[in-house]
Motif scaffolding. Structure first.
Motif, PDB file in Angstrom:
ATOM      1  N   GLY A  74       0.814  -1.209   0.000  1.00 18.28           N
ATOM      2  CA  GLY A  74       0.000   0.000   0.000  1.00 18.28           C
ATOM      3  C   GLY A  74       0.848   1.258   0.000  1.00 18.28           C
ATOM      4  O   GLY A  74       0.533   2.244  -0.681  1.00 18.28           O
ATOM      5  N   ARG A  75       1.949   1.227   0.747  1.00 19.59           N
ATOM      6  CA  ARG A  75       2.854   2.382   0.791  1.00 19.59           C
ATOM      7  C   ARG A  75       3.488   2.629  -0.571  1.00 19.59           C
ATOM      8  O   ARG A  75       3.542   3.776  -1.039  1.00 19.59           O
ATOM      9  CB  ARG A  75       3.934   2.138   1.837  1.00 19.59           C
ATOM     10  CG  ARG A  75       4.930   3.288   1.981  1.00 19.59           C
ATOM     11  CD  ARG A  75       5.912   2.982   3.094  1.00 19.59           C
ATOM     12  NE  ARG A  75       6.599   1.727   2.853  1.00 19.59           N
ATOM     13  CZ  ARG A  75       7.301   1.073   3.778  1.00 19.59           C
ATOM     14  NH1 ARG A  75       7.375   1.532   5.009  1.00 19.59           N
ATOM     15  NH2 ARG A  75       7.914  -0.064   3.477  1.00 19.59           N
ATOM     16  N   TRP A  76       3.938   1.558  -1.242  1.00 18.83           N
ATOM     17  CA  TRP A  76       4.560   1.722  -2.558  1.00 18.83           C
ATOM     18  C   TRP A  76       3.542   2.168  -3.602  1.00 18.83           C
ATOM     19  O   TRP A  76       3.864   2.968  -4.496  1.00 18.83           O
ATOM     20  CB  TRP A  76       5.234   0.426  -2.997  1.00 18.83           C
ATOM     21  CG  TRP A  76       6.511   0.126  -2.278  1.00 18.83           C
ATOM     22  CD1 TRP A  76       6.822  -0.999  -1.570  1.00 18.83           C
ATOM     23  CD2 TRP A  76       7.667   0.968  -2.195  1.00 18.83           C
ATOM     24  NE1 TRP A  76       8.083  -0.915  -1.043  1.00 18.83           N
ATOM     25  CE2 TRP A  76       8.631   0.285  -1.414  1.00 18.83           C
ATOM     26  CE3 TRP A  76       7.981   2.234  -2.695  1.00 18.83           C
ATOM     27  CZ2 TRP A  76       9.875   0.824  -1.127  1.00 18.83           C
ATOM     28  CZ3 TRP A  76       9.232   2.778  -2.406  1.00 18.83           C
ATOM     29  CH2 TRP A  76      10.161   2.074  -1.633  1.00 18.83           C
ATOM     30  N   VAL A  77       2.304   1.681  -3.504  1.00 17.46           N
ATOM     31  CA  VAL A  77       1.254   2.113  -4.437  1.00 17.46           C
ATOM     32  C   VAL A  77       0.982   3.602  -4.268  1.00 17.46           C
ATOM     33  O   VAL A  77       0.881   4.354  -5.251  1.00 17.46           O
ATOM     34  CB  VAL A  77      -0.039   1.299  -4.214  1.00 17.46           C
ATOM     35  CG1 VAL A  77      -1.217   1.943  -4.952  1.00 17.46           C
ATOM     36  CG2 VAL A  77       0.143  -0.137  -4.688  1.00 17.46           C
ATOM     37  N   ASP A 118       1.591   6.658  -6.939  1.00 16.24           N
ATOM     38  CA  ASP A 118       0.488   7.513  -7.377  1.00 16.24           C
ATOM     39  C   ASP A 118       0.598   8.941  -6.857  1.00 16.24           C
ATOM     40  O   ASP A 118      -0.283   9.770  -7.122  1.00 16.24           O
ATOM     41  CB  ASP A 118      -0.847   6.908  -6.922  1.00 16.24           C
ATOM     42  CG  ASP A 118      -1.120   5.555  -7.573  1.00 16.24           C
ATOM     43  OD1 ASP A 118      -0.463   5.243  -8.588  1.00 16.24           O
ATOM     44  OD2 ASP A 118      -1.983   4.809  -7.059  1.00 16.24           O
ATOM     45  N   GLY A 119       1.656   9.230  -6.097  1.00 13.65           N
ATOM     46  CA  GLY A 119       1.875  10.584  -5.606  1.00 13.65           C
ATOM     47  C   GLY A 119       0.933  11.018  -4.509  1.00 13.65           C
ATOM     48  O   GLY A 119       0.704  12.219  -4.327  1.00 13.65           O
ATOM     49  N   VAL A 120       0.378  10.061  -3.753  1.00 15.09           N
ATOM     50  CA  VAL A 120      -0.572  10.415  -2.694  1.00 15.09           C
ATOM     51  C   VAL A 120      -0.099   9.909  -1.328  1.00 15.09           C
ATOM     52  O   VAL A 120      -0.875   9.869  -0.376  1.00 15.09           O
ATOM     53  CB  VAL A 120      -1.979   9.845  -3.000  1.00 15.09           C
ATOM     54  CG1 VAL A 120      -2.548  10.486  -4.254  1.00 15.09           C
ATOM     55  CG2 VAL A 120      -1.940   8.321  -3.142  1.00 15.09           C
ATOM     56  N   TYR A 121       1.160   9.549  -1.237  1.00 15.35           N
ATOM     57  CA  TYR A 121       1.657   8.987   0.016  1.00 15.35           C
ATOM     58  C   TYR A 121       1.704  10.046   1.110  1.00 15.35           C
ATOM     59  O   TYR A 121       2.205  11.149   0.909  1.00 15.35           O
ATOM     60  CB  TYR A 121       3.054   8.402  -0.188  1.00 15.35           C
ATOM     61  CG  TYR A 121       3.682   7.871   1.074  1.00 15.35           C
ATOM     62  CD1 TYR A 121       3.184   6.735   1.692  1.00 15.35           C
ATOM     63  CD2 TYR A 121       4.772   8.520   1.656  1.00 15.35           C
ATOM     64  CE1 TYR A 121       3.756   6.243   2.853  1.00 15.35           C
ATOM     65  CE2 TYR A 121       5.354   8.036   2.808  1.00 15.35           C
ATOM     66  CZ  TYR A 121       4.840   6.898   3.409  1.00 15.35           C
ATOM     67  OH  TYR A 121       5.411   6.422   4.561  1.00 15.35           O
ATOM     68  N   ASP A 122       1.167   9.696   2.268  1.00 13.10           N
ATOM     69  CA  ASP A 122       1.187  10.570   3.438  1.00 13.10           C
ATOM     70  C   ASP A 122       1.801   9.786   4.588  1.00 13.10           C
ATOM     71  O   ASP A 122       1.162   8.920   5.173  1.00 13.10           O
ATOM     72  CB  ASP A 122      -0.234  11.015   3.789  1.00 13.10           C
ATOM     73  CG  ASP A 122      -0.275  11.953   4.991  1.00 13.10           C
ATOM     74  OD1 ASP A 122       0.808  12.260   5.539  1.00 13.10           O
ATOM     75  OD2 ASP A 122      -1.375  12.370   5.388  1.00 13.10           O
ATOM     76  N   GLY A 123       3.040  10.072   4.896  1.00 15.72           N
ATOM     77  CA  GLY A 123       3.759   9.309   5.908  1.00 15.72           C
ATOM     78  C   GLY A 123       3.126   9.341   7.276  1.00 15.72           C
ATOM     79  O   GLY A 123       3.347   8.436   8.087  1.00 15.72           O
ATOM     80  N   SER A 124       2.314  10.363   7.550  1.00 16.53           N
ATOM     81  CA  SER A 124       1.704  10.461   8.879  1.00 16.53           C
ATOM     82  C   SER A 124       0.741   9.307   9.140  1.00 16.53           C
ATOM     83  O   SER A 124       0.481   8.947  10.291  1.00 16.53           O
ATOM     84  CB  SER A 124       0.963  11.794   9.030  1.00 16.53           C
ATOM     85  OG  SER A 124      -0.117  11.880   8.112  1.00 16.53           O
TER      86      SER A 124
END
Length: 217
Positions: free
Chosen positions: A72-75, A79-85
């Motif tokens: 899920g993190r790599w997807v 897709d440019g929507v990763y939010d590390g929080s």
């Protein structure tokens, strides 16, 4: 989950991989495997799971959850929507999930809201590490052994079933009587090593339902 059921579940995963794969996070959310904490999501009756017959093994529970999180993190990054929080856990809880079973983990109680039985499950039966104790520089780790955590795994539409097939083959080597093994199987079991065999036997067990907590829920 008995071997026949686990084999059937793995077959269904392979079918889904062929039909749709897991290119989006919403598809990952459709993987809901039955455990002592998630059985209600599968519309199972409590009487059906008391013997563990419909529940997955400890290693499958940890592997699939980690696979879903990692993929899920790599997807999201792709897709440019990763939010590390969204990935943030308390340092104590993250340490428990990743370091339990290692000689480096002190086993002290964490402050997060987690009941004692579940804490003990994570500390022992579900621990991803196997160690010979202090000074062991070659500790065995479930995720390092079977999970492809690199971003290139996104290009492999069958990495989930491959991971579980690899685990399943090693568990068979670890648990079955050597009397029935041929020379190739004996060599494969020897290659696993005593530490891996201990870990595979432990993690092939099923973490059972906490009846008291379940009835109060």
């Amino acid at each position: 989950m008995n071997p026949g059921m686990e084999q059937s579940a793995l077959y269904r995963i392979e079918c889904f991989e062929q039909i749709a794969g897991f290119p989006r996070v919403k598809y990952l959310d459709r993987i809901q495997y039955p455990t002592r904490t998630t059985w209600r999501l599968r519309d199972l009756k409590i009487g059906s799971i008391l013997d563990g017959n419909y529940l997955v093994s400890s290693s499958v529970e940890r592997l699939v959850l980690e696979w879903k999180f990692t993929r899920g993190r790599w997807v999201d990054k792709r897709d440019g929507v990763y939010d590390g929080s969204n990935d943030e856990l308390s340092a104590e809880f993250d340490c428990l999930l990743c370091k339990a079973g290692s000689a480096a983990h002190d086993g002290s109680k964490i402050s997060d809201a987690i009941d004692e039985i579940e804490y003990r499950n994570l500390l022992t039966a579900l621990a991803p590490n196997e160690s010979d104790g202090p000074g062991d520089n070659l500790e065995w780790n479930l995720f390092n052994q079977y999970l492809d955590s690199n971003s290139q795994a996104l290009d492999n539409s069958k990495d989930l079933s491959f991971m579980l097939r690899s685990w399943q083959a090693d568990v068979k080597l670890a648990r079955e009587d050597e009397v029935a093994f041929d020379e190739t199987q004996m060599e494969a079991k020897y290659a696993l090593g005593e530490k891996a065999i201990r870990a595979l036997k432990r993690l092939s067990g099923i973490s059972m339902l906490n009846m008291q907590a379940s009835l109060l829920a």
